[in-house]
Design a protein around this motif. Structure first.
Motif, short mmCIF file in Angstrom:
data_model
loop_
_atom_site.label_atom_id
_atom_site.label_comp_id
_atom_site.label_asym_id
_atom_site.label_seq_id
_atom_site.Cartn_x
_atom_site.Cartn_y
_atom_site.Cartn_z
N PRO A 148 0.33 1.94 5.79
CA PRO A 148 0.77 2.18 4.43
C PRO A 148 2.35 1.45 4.60
O PRO A 148 3.05 0.86 5.99
CB PRO A 148 1.14 2.88 4.25
N THR A 175 0.90 -1.10 0.19
CA THR A 175 -0.09 0.00 0.46
C THR A 175 0.93 0.90 -0.18
O THR A 175 2.11 1.70 0.45
CB THR A 175 -0.68 -0.09 0.95
N TYR A 208 -11.29 7.37 0.59
CA TYR A 208 -10.80 7.21 1.87
C TYR A 208 -10.35 8.19 3.03
O TYR A 208 -9.98 8.34 4.22
CB TYR A 208 -8.96 6.55 1.88
N LYS A 215 -5.39 3.36 9.68
CA LYS A 215 -6.20 3.33 8.20
C LYS A 215 -5.96 2.34 7.50
O LYS A 215 -7.00 2.22 6.13
CB LYS A 215 -7.43 4.25 8.20
N THR A 216 -4.99 2.99 6.83
CA THR A 216 -4.29 2.17 5.96
C THR A 216 -3.12 1.64 6.09
O THR A 216 -3.05 0.83 4.55
CB THR A 216 -4.27 3.67 4.83
N ILE A 242 -4.86 8.40 9.26
CA ILE A 242 -4.08 8.01 7.74
C ILE A 242 -3.56 7.00 8.39
O ILE A 242 -3.85 5.70 7.43
CB ILE A 242 -3.85 9.22 6.87
N VAL A 285 0.50 5.10 0.00
CA VAL A 285 -0.10 6.35 0.60
C VAL A 285 0.71 7.83 -0.51
O VAL A 285 1.51 7.93 0.04
CB VAL A 285 -0.62 6.54 2.31
N LEU A 311 -2.41 5.12 -3.21
CA LEU A 311 -3.88 5.90 -2.21
C LEU A 311 -3.42 7.23 -2.01
O LEU A 311 -2.80 7.01 -1.63
CB LEU A 311 -4.34 5.73 -0.54
N CYS A 358 -10.58 8.61 5.98
CA CYS A 358 -9.98 8.66 8.06
C CYS A 358 -9.99 9.88 8.40
O CYS A 358 -9.59 10.26 9.22
CB CYS A 358 -8.08 8.42 6.94
#
Length: 322
Positions: free
Chosen positions: A115, A44, A288, A112-113, A109, A46, A78, A292
């Motif tokens: 990265p 992932t 997102y 929840k992501t 961020i 970001v 993302l 976020c």
């Protein structure tokens, strides 16, 4: 090159699907010995930044490239850029709302992501369009350090990108540049020294090789491109309002990022593919940002994450079948 930089470049060579032999050449030893290999498939990535990132054309170009060139990598790019945002936490007194500060949303961020890599590009808004000020410059540096520190605590890699250029030419043509000592400055009434302010911020970022895992300078190639083009076209610009760059500017940014990662490409894609990639990026970005959380008014509310993911997957399927 320094061993640490070699290892980072080797990582990105694998991440972006550059040949195994090139990765070995950069590192000078087998990739397995640094524990990277091809295990980063599905990573992932970001992207954080202000309106030029939020607009996202350069991110969409990167996404189109990786889907076209390394279709098995399954990277998730993302875009969580946010218009008007800073890392400094500063805002012009006349700005229609307090500028959002990425430091207030970075924890959400990251949580929840989750990265693997975070690209960070700020600076255009951080001087709040005023003349040079050591206090504002320090606020920018403090903000960048705080965000990078939080990202690195999660184990993700950090790529710092310099701010782009501020182009005074189109702003001057509109009579919107302000002389020193003006009563007020803002994104609408910009200090005539602001290109120097942004250059100072960019120069500082280029020196942060110990702070970040990789630093990419987009400021210098943008300035060079404008200077060269104006030799034959004095009115040439990459940003019609001096701030927000056009498609050529976004393409130059994307190419510069890829070149820093060892990839040379002209980033030429057919119009239908770019339309689908851009639509997919927008669906995920809006979802997102809403998921976020942020403080900026006027940003369209995104779809629920589950719905947005289904829509994005359907768009990706169409892209990959082309």
């Amino acid at each position: 090159m320094k061993p640490r930089l070699n290892a980072i470049l080797a990582f990105f060579s694998v991440w972006l699907g550059v040949s195994f032999s090139l990765a070995q050449e950069i590192q000078g030893k087998p990739l397995g010995s640094i524990g990277l290999g091809a295990s980063r498939q599905g990573a992932t990535i970001v992207f954080l930044g202000d309106s030029n990132t939020y607009t996202g054309t350069w991110v969409s170009l990167l996404d189109a490239w990786q889907m076209n060139e390394i279709p098995t990598a399954q990277l998730r790019l993302l875009n969580l850029g946010l218009s008007s945002e800073t890392t400094s936490g500063l805002s012009e007194p006349t700005h229609p709302f307090p500028r959002p500060d990425v430091k207030t949303r970075i924890d959400s961020i990251l949580e929840k992501t989750k990265p693997d890599v975070v690209f960070i590009c700020y600076g255009m808004n951080d001087g709040i369009y005023h003349p040079q000020s050591e206090e504002r410059f320090q606020a920018y540096q403090t903000g960048i350090r705080e965000v990078v520190t939080k990202v690195k605590k999660t184990g993700a890699l950090v790529v710092l990108i310099t701010p782009p250029i501020f182009d005074p030419l189109p702003v001057r043509a509109k009579g919107k540049l302000q002389k020193p000592g003006a009563e007020r400055y803002s994104w609408e009434l910009v200090s005539d020294e602001y290109d120097e302010v942004v250059s100072q911020y960019a120069n500082w970022i280029t020196g942060q090789t110990r702070l970040a895992d990789l630093v990419i300078d987009i400021h210098t190639p943008m300035k060079k491109a404008v200077t060269m083009a104006r030799a034959s076209d004095p009115s040439f610009t990459l940003a019609g309002d001096g701030i927000h760059y056009n498609h050529d500017g976004h393409r130059l940014v994307a190419k510069t990022v890829l070149e820093a990662l060892g990839v040379k490409t002209d980033l030429s894609f057919d119009a239908e593919m770019m339309k689908l990639v851009t639509e997919r990026q927008k669906v995920l970005r809006d979802a997102y940002l809403t998921f976020c959380g942020h403080s900026r008014p006027g940003v369209p509310k995104g779809k629920a994450l589950e719905e947005a993911t289904r829509e994005a997957d359907a768009l990706e399927s169409r892209i990959r079948k082309r």
